[in-house]
Structures are given as C-alpha cells and as structure tokens.
Design an enzyme around this catalytic site. Structure first.
Site, PDB file in Angstrom:
ATOM      1  N   GLU A  12       0.675  -1.094  -0.129  1.00  0.00           N
ATOM      2  CA  GLU A  12      -0.053   0.146  -0.236  1.00  0.00           C
ATOM      3  C   GLU A  12       0.858   1.405  -0.107  1.00  0.00           C
ATOM      4  O   GLU A  12       0.319   2.091  -0.647  1.00  0.00           O
ATOM      5  CB  GLU A  12      -0.869   0.134   1.201  1.00  0.00           C
ATOM      6  CG  GLU A  12      -2.020  -0.967   1.090  1.00  0.00           C
ATOM      7  CD  GLU A  12      -2.967  -0.574  -0.142  1.00  0.00           C
ATOM      8  OE1 GLU A  12      -3.240   0.724  -0.253  1.00  0.00           O
ATOM      9  OE2 GLU A  12      -3.497  -1.490  -0.771  1.00  0.00           O
ATOM     10  N   CYS A  36     -25.835   4.191 -10.730  1.00  0.00           N
ATOM     11  CA  CYS A  36     -24.604   5.217 -10.874  1.00  0.00           C
ATOM     12  C   CYS A  36     -25.141   6.475 -11.270  1.00  0.00           C
ATOM     13  O   CYS A  36     -25.619   6.617 -12.591  1.00  0.00           O
ATOM     14  CB  CYS A  36     -23.516   4.608 -11.712  1.00  0.00           C
ATOM     15  SG  CYS A  36     -22.364   5.835 -12.083  1.00  0.00           S
TER      16      CYS A  36
HETATM   17 FE1  SF4 Z   1     -20.455   4.380 -12.827  1.00  0.00          FE
HETATM   18 FE2  SF4 Z   1     -17.993   3.897 -12.941  1.00  0.00          FE
HETATM   19 FE3  SF4 Z   1     -19.536   1.904 -12.913  1.00  0.00          FE
HETATM   20 FE4  SF4 Z   1     -19.497   3.548 -14.960  1.00  0.00          FE
HETATM   21  S1  SF4 Z   1     -17.921   2.112 -14.256  1.00  0.00           S
HETATM   22  S2  SF4 Z   1     -21.372   2.694 -13.885  1.00  0.00           S
HETATM   23  S3  SF4 Z   1     -19.019   5.527 -14.082  1.00  0.00           S
HETATM   24  S4  SF4 Z   1     -19.180   3.398 -11.402  1.00  0.00           S
END
Ligand code: SF4
Length: 340
Positions: free
Chosen positions: A37, A208
């Site tokens: 990390e 999203c």
């Molecule tokens: Fe959302 Fe990223 Fe998934 Fe695309 S890849 S749906 S922008 S979280």
C-alpha cells in the site's frame, strides 16, 4: 440500491473478475499489505510489482526492515520516487519492533500513530491484512464513489473528502471485509477507469449517477492546478586518482532525502566544461534540467565521499545520478581524470 446491495453486487463482481493473484495477495500478511500500500501511493501496480518482490525478498519481515542499513533500503526504493515513503517505512518498522514486538498493529489507533500511515493505509492494513471492517479510500475508490453518487468537484477537497469517508463507512459489509476492500479498489482500477469507464461491465451501473447523466468528463473533478516550477542543476563530475567519483548525500529535508547524488548546484562553476548531454527529469512539482559538467575545482565544501561506478550500484542514488553513472559506464574514455 441499499448499502448491502452495493457490497453484494461488488463482491459478486469481485469473485468473478477481481484481482486475486497480485504479489502482495499471495501471502496476505499485514506486513505485505503495509509495504504494498505504501509503494502503491502515487504509483501504478505494474511499476510497483518488481519493486515489491525485490523488497520483500530482501526485507521479509518488520524486523529485517527495522535493522536495514538506510543506504541499502534507499537502493531498493530508488526509482519509485517519493523517497520520504521509504524513510517513514524504516522509522515505523523500528517503532513496531520496539513497541509492538515486531507485529504490525491491528488497531486503528496504533496504526495511525506510525509515520507515513494515513487513514486509508491504516484501513487497508486492517481490512486486507486483518480482515476487519475498515474503509479504504485510495484514488480508485474515491473515483468510484464520486461517480456512483454524482459528487462533483475535486475528491480531495475537504467537504468532498468528509462525505466520501462517511459513505465508505456506511457501505462496509458485515463480513468478507478483506474481499470487499480489494473489490472496491479493483473496480476503480479495472472498470471505472479515469478515461472511458467500462460501464457495461460495471455491477453498479443501475444506480450510478454519473452513468445516468453521462458526466464522465466532469466527475470526478480535477485537482486545482499547482504550478510546475523549472529548475536547472549542474551535476558536478569529479574523480580522484583511483577513478572514483565524488558523491554527496542529500539532506533529509530536500528533494531526494538521504539519497546519494553527484553534487548538484544551481550556479555553473567557473572552472568547468560540458561532457555529457544535459537531460530533463520530472518531479511532481518540478521540471528539472540536469547538466552534467566536469568540475576542475579541488575543494567541495559539502560532505562527500568517493565511489567507483561499480560501488555506486550498491548505493541509493537518485534517478538523475543513476542515469549519469550508467552513461559514464558506457563511455568512460571521454572523461579525463580529475584530481580532487
Ligand atoms: Fe458508474 Fe464507474 Fe460503474 Fe460506469 S464504471 S457505471 S461510471 S461506477
């Protein structure tokens, strides 16, 4: 999508498509997690992988790291940049050896007191190393959360960061903490790319906000620009009668803490001549021009030592000096003998 749906979808995706064989996942010890990390801060997995393998081979435990010679440690770090990270690892390893019996602490309060360990690294050690429910908020996770929730602006702005930590805590599942921590980073690294996210492969697409409004170019927002300064350094090449080159050790507070370098000065010495091609070197806040130059003056006032080119391979050299040493190896005949 509830927080348990979020983690359920993410974990199902991780089981099929996540990364399960990164070098630091083979033996998921808190020590390996801590080292990886730290290396991965500001640095790509592909760059870190060979460094991590070499590092762990040479310093397989906290105690081996605590007892490391600083020059040797810097040699194993040289090229990864952000050298303070290596110094902090060394300091922390000594503290862990003395105060925690050589075991990486398993509580947030003890971890956060160690030099170089911030909230996200502590979270990674606890979740990936100890399988405890703590959030990680590295760059990948921040990007996914900003996009999923449609959080505008730079993720590290104080207000956004506060919101992101709060969300990351809320989303933690009750079990599979280790897998969830890795899954949240993997989704950002493998699917939710900075440019061209692969939304059709994303388990979070249905809820999203960024996908919904197609705001990929603006979320997450860019970091406010910091001005890149330009600097020129003359790298003094001076060798003694045994064909050893003069090097100096950089101070702890400088651009290359505790690394060896050819002496670097900002004003061209009067008695000198050009021998090797100048070259550019990029640091986070500086664009450097390095001009290697043969120095004829005898006295160098800063503390220094002489090393053969062969012996330099055992030192922690900064990258520009490594480059100069490699060139000197290839074309030694062009460099006249200097007496210092
Ligand atoms: Fe959302 Fe990223 Fe998934 Fe695309 S890849 S749906 S922008 S979280």
């Amino acid at each position: 999508m509830t927080s348990s749906d979020f983690s359920k979808h993410l974990l199902e995706w991780y089981d099929k498509f996540g990364r399960h064989s990164l070098p630091w996942q083979l033996e998921q010890s808190p020590y390996h997690v801590w080292i990886s990390e730290t290396m991965l801060q500001q640095t790509q997995v592909s760059t870190v992988t060979p460094y991590f393998k070499r590092f762990i081979h040479r310093f397989p435990s906290v105690c081996a790291l605590a007892q490391a010679d600083e020059d040797e440690l810097m040699r194993y770090w040289s090229g990864l940049g952000y050298y303070r990270r290596a110094m902090y690892l060394h300091q922390s390893a000594k503290i862990i050896q003395d105060k925690h019996n050589g075991l990486v602490p398993d509580t947030y309060d003890n971890l956060i007191q160690l030099p170089g360990i911030g909230r996200s690294t502590a979270g990674a050690i606890l979740s990936l190393g100890y399988n405890k429910a703590f959030p990680i908020l590295d760059g990948n996770v921040k990007r996914v959360l900003c996009r999923y929730y449609g959080i505008k602006g730079w993720p590290d702005a104080t207000k956004n960061l506060k919101q992101l930590w709060s969300l990351a805590e809320t989303l933690l599942p009750q079990n599979r903490s280790r897998d969830y921590g890795q899954a949240s980073m993997d989704l950002g690294a493998l699917v939710c790319h900075k440019k061209k996210p692969k939304c059709t492969q994303c388990p979070l697409q249905a809820q999203c906000q960024t996908f919904r409004y197609q705001e990929f170019d603006t979320i997450p927002g860019k970091k406010p620009k910091t001005k890149i300064k330009k600097k020129t350094f003359y790298a003094l090449l001076q060798q003694n009668s045994e064909h050893q080159w003069l090097l100096t050790k950089q101070p702890k507070e400088g651009l290359w803490p505790n690394l060896w370098t050819f002496p670097l000065i900002e004003t061209k010495p009067e008695s000198s001549s050009y021998v090797l091609q100048p070259f550019k070197h990029q640091l986070t806040h500086y664009q450097l021009t390095i001009i290697p130059i043969l120095a004829f003056e005898r006295a160098i006032e800063i503390p220094h030592e002489h090393f053969s080119l062969q012996a330099m391979k055992q030192l922690g050299l900064n990258r520009p000096s490594q480059k100069i040493a490699e060139t000197l190896m290839l074309q030694p005949a062009q460099i006249p003998l200097m007496i210092s």
